[in-house]
Design a protein around this motif. Sequence first.
Motif, PDB file in Angstrom:
ATOM      1  N   LEU A 238      -4.456   7.257   3.578  1.00 50.60           N
ATOM      2  CA  LEU A 238      -3.812   6.766   2.239  1.00 50.60           C
ATOM      3  C   LEU A 238      -3.502   5.339   2.302  1.00 50.60           C
ATOM      4  N   ALA A 239      -3.304   4.694   3.550  1.00 49.73           N
ATOM      5  CA  ALA A 239      -3.389   3.216   3.796  1.00 49.73           C
ATOM      6  C   ALA A 239      -4.557   2.666   3.498  1.00 49.73           C
ATOM      7  N   VAL A 240      -5.905   3.313   3.461  1.00 50.94           N
ATOM      8  CA  VAL A 240      -7.209   2.724   3.291  1.00 50.94           C
ATOM      9  C   VAL A 240      -7.143   2.774   1.756  1.00 50.94           C
ATOM     10  N   ILE A 241      -6.730   3.851   1.040  1.00 48.30           N
ATOM     11  CA  ILE A 241      -6.867   3.823  -0.230  1.00 48.30           C
ATOM     12  C   ILE A 241      -5.935   2.739  -0.923  1.00 48.30           C
ATOM     13  N   GLU A 242      -4.611   2.622  -0.139  1.00 50.78           N
ATOM     14  CA  GLU A 242      -3.736   1.502  -0.641  1.00 50.78           C
ATOM     15  C   GLU A 242      -4.500   0.097  -0.683  1.00 50.78           C
ATOM     16  N   GLN A 243      -4.932  -0.198   0.304  1.00 46.50           N
ATOM     17  CA  GLN A 243      -5.791  -1.644   0.611  1.00 46.50           C
ATOM     18  C   GLN A 243      -7.021  -1.568  -0.570  1.00 46.50           C
ATOM     19  N   VAL A 244      -7.571  -0.478  -0.719  1.00 45.80           N
ATOM     20  CA  VAL A 244      -8.626  -0.623  -1.725  1.00 45.80           C
ATOM     21  C   VAL A 244      -8.068  -0.755  -3.241  1.00 45.80           C
ATOM     22  N   GLY A 245      -6.929  -0.107  -3.511  1.00 47.19           N
ATOM     23  CA  GLY A 245      -6.438  -0.464  -4.631  1.00 47.19           C
ATOM     24  C   GLY A 245      -6.045  -1.941  -4.692  1.00 47.19           C
ATOM     25  N   ASP A 246      -5.600  -2.585  -3.942  1.00 55.45           N
ATOM     26  CA  ASP A 246      -5.287  -3.884  -3.575  1.00 55.45           C
ATOM     27  C   ASP A 246      -6.585  -4.729  -4.065  1.00 55.45           C
ATOM     28  N   LEU A 247      -7.636  -4.340  -3.478  1.00 52.98           N
ATOM     29  CA  LEU A 247      -8.790  -5.247  -3.646  1.00 52.98           C
ATOM     30  C   LEU A 247      -9.550  -5.046  -5.074  1.00 52.98           C
ATOM     31  N   ILE A 248      -9.108  -3.486  -5.668  1.00 55.14           N
ATOM     32  CA  ILE A 248      -9.418  -3.694  -7.283  1.00 55.14           C
ATOM     33  C   ILE A 248      -8.794  -4.446  -8.050  1.00 55.14           C
ATOM     34  N   GLU A 249      -7.505  -4.611  -7.871  1.00 49.04           N
ATOM     35  CA  GLU A 249      -6.731  -5.570  -8.781  1.00 49.04           C
ATOM     36  C   GLU A 249      -7.114  -6.959  -8.567  1.00 49.04           C
ATOM     37  N   SER A 250      -7.520  -7.465  -7.098  1.00 55.23           N
ATOM     38  CA  SER A 250      -7.785  -8.678  -7.068  1.00 55.23           C
ATOM     39  C   SER A 250      -9.178  -9.058  -7.759  1.00 55.23           C
ATOM     40  N   ALA A 251     -10.221  -8.077  -7.438  1.00 48.05           N
ATOM     41  CA  ALA A 251     -11.251  -8.199  -8.057  1.00 48.05           C
ATOM     42  C   ALA A 251     -11.254  -8.643  -9.620  1.00 48.05           C
ATOM     43  N   LEU A 272       1.640  -5.849 -11.669  1.00 47.67           N
ATOM     44  CA  LEU A 272       0.383  -5.575 -10.981  1.00 47.67           C
ATOM     45  C   LEU A 272       0.005  -6.068  -9.638  1.00 47.67           C
ATOM     46  N   ASP A 273       0.526  -7.435  -9.027  1.00 46.55           N
ATOM     47  CA  ASP A 273       0.544  -7.792  -7.820  1.00 46.55           C
ATOM     48  C   ASP A 273       1.017  -7.246  -6.919  1.00 46.55           C
ATOM     49  N   ARG A 274       2.062  -6.531  -7.183  1.00 51.29           N
ATOM     50  CA  ARG A 274       3.000  -5.858  -6.274  1.00 51.29           C
ATOM     51  C   ARG A 274       2.908  -4.585  -6.017  1.00 51.29           C
ATOM     52  N   VAL A 275       2.539  -3.761  -7.135  1.00 50.16           N
ATOM     53  CA  VAL A 275       2.401  -2.302  -6.947  1.00 50.16           C
ATOM     54  C   VAL A 275       0.791  -2.033  -7.215  1.00 50.16           C
ATOM     55  N   ASP A 276      -0.052  -2.610  -6.927  1.00 46.80           N
ATOM     56  CA  ASP A 276      -1.752  -2.405  -7.098  1.00 46.80           C
ATOM     57  C   ASP A 276      -1.919  -1.399  -5.978  1.00 46.80           C
ATOM     58  N   GLY A 277      -1.392  -1.350  -4.786  1.00 47.36           N
ATOM     59  CA  GLY A 277      -1.732  -0.384  -3.863  1.00 47.36           C
ATOM     60  C   GLY A 277      -0.842   0.984  -4.364  1.00 47.36           C
ATOM     61  N   LEU A 278       0.254   0.760  -4.845  1.00 48.29           N
ATOM     62  CA  LEU A 278       0.889   2.116  -4.978  1.00 48.29           C
ATOM     63  C   LEU A 278       0.320   2.839  -6.159  1.00 48.29           C
TER      64      LEU A 278
END
Length: 300
Positions: A238-251, A272-278
């Motif tokens: 889930l940590a990997v998914i969390e980081q992917v969520g962060d990258l999606i919002e950054s993109a 959105l910047d704070r909870v993208d991974g959540l």
Amino acid sequence: MAPPNSQPKKVSNLTVRIMSALVLIPVVVIVAYLGQPWFDAFVILFAAIMAWEWARIAGRRRNPADPSPAARLPVSDWTLAGLGLVAIVLLILLDARGDVFGLSVQVLPVTTATAIGVILATLLALPRHCSRAIWFGLGVLYVAVPAIALLWVRDDPVTGQGIELLAWILALVIATDTGAYAAGRSIGGPKLAPAISPNKTWAGLLGGIVAAAIVGLVTGLLLGLPSIWKLMILSGGLAVIEQVGDLIESAFKRRFGMKDSSHIIPGHGGVLDRVDGLLAVSVAVAALDYFGEGSVLSWL
């Protein structure tokens, strides 16, 4: 009296981030513990803010040939689409529970309401934003589906472990971000996705995975789970998914030439910047709960 050339010291960005977290985290913990109707109201409020932030970003014009920041549209150009997004999000959140604030409501099934939300948000933005209107429809999916997932996770009518499950998710996300930041800063090394997020490294990803696995270990011990190692592996995944969520919002932000979704949270940017991974983790856990017919913590 201060010397003539002296200037007031500025509070560091890290200090501001810590102060914001010290205010925000206890609020989240309290409303999560209280459950209905407070958690419902909290999720709806943050969903509305995220919808506004998404519309604020998607409403900016960007010329790919121009490296300068995207020019911001007048307020009137994106406010209507933003308000439409908020209304649709509220409708979908009502549908996710069947009742909010103790009031039973008759609404459409979740999938139908989501599809209608995507279509209406896109049509609402179409006259002003043309081909970019689809981004407003995507905003419905990006904001509403995770919000529904969070309500689903907290309620957990099957096993009654909603608060434990939500606490695990929140701790996992915070630990992943902290571990990734600490490892990335101290170790450095090859970049994870330089075209999307120049500061992220593979070492940071590994640090986030280890931190999340530790959260899984502690959670398993506290709850007396029989297969702690399975929860550790799942937490790391889930940590990997969390980081992917962060990258999606950054993109998404990079696509429209914005660094922060807003400046609502001092030192952190927008919601959105704070909870993208959540957002990503909550959807993944809710899906595991749904297809596993019960809380992840009950069948591991």
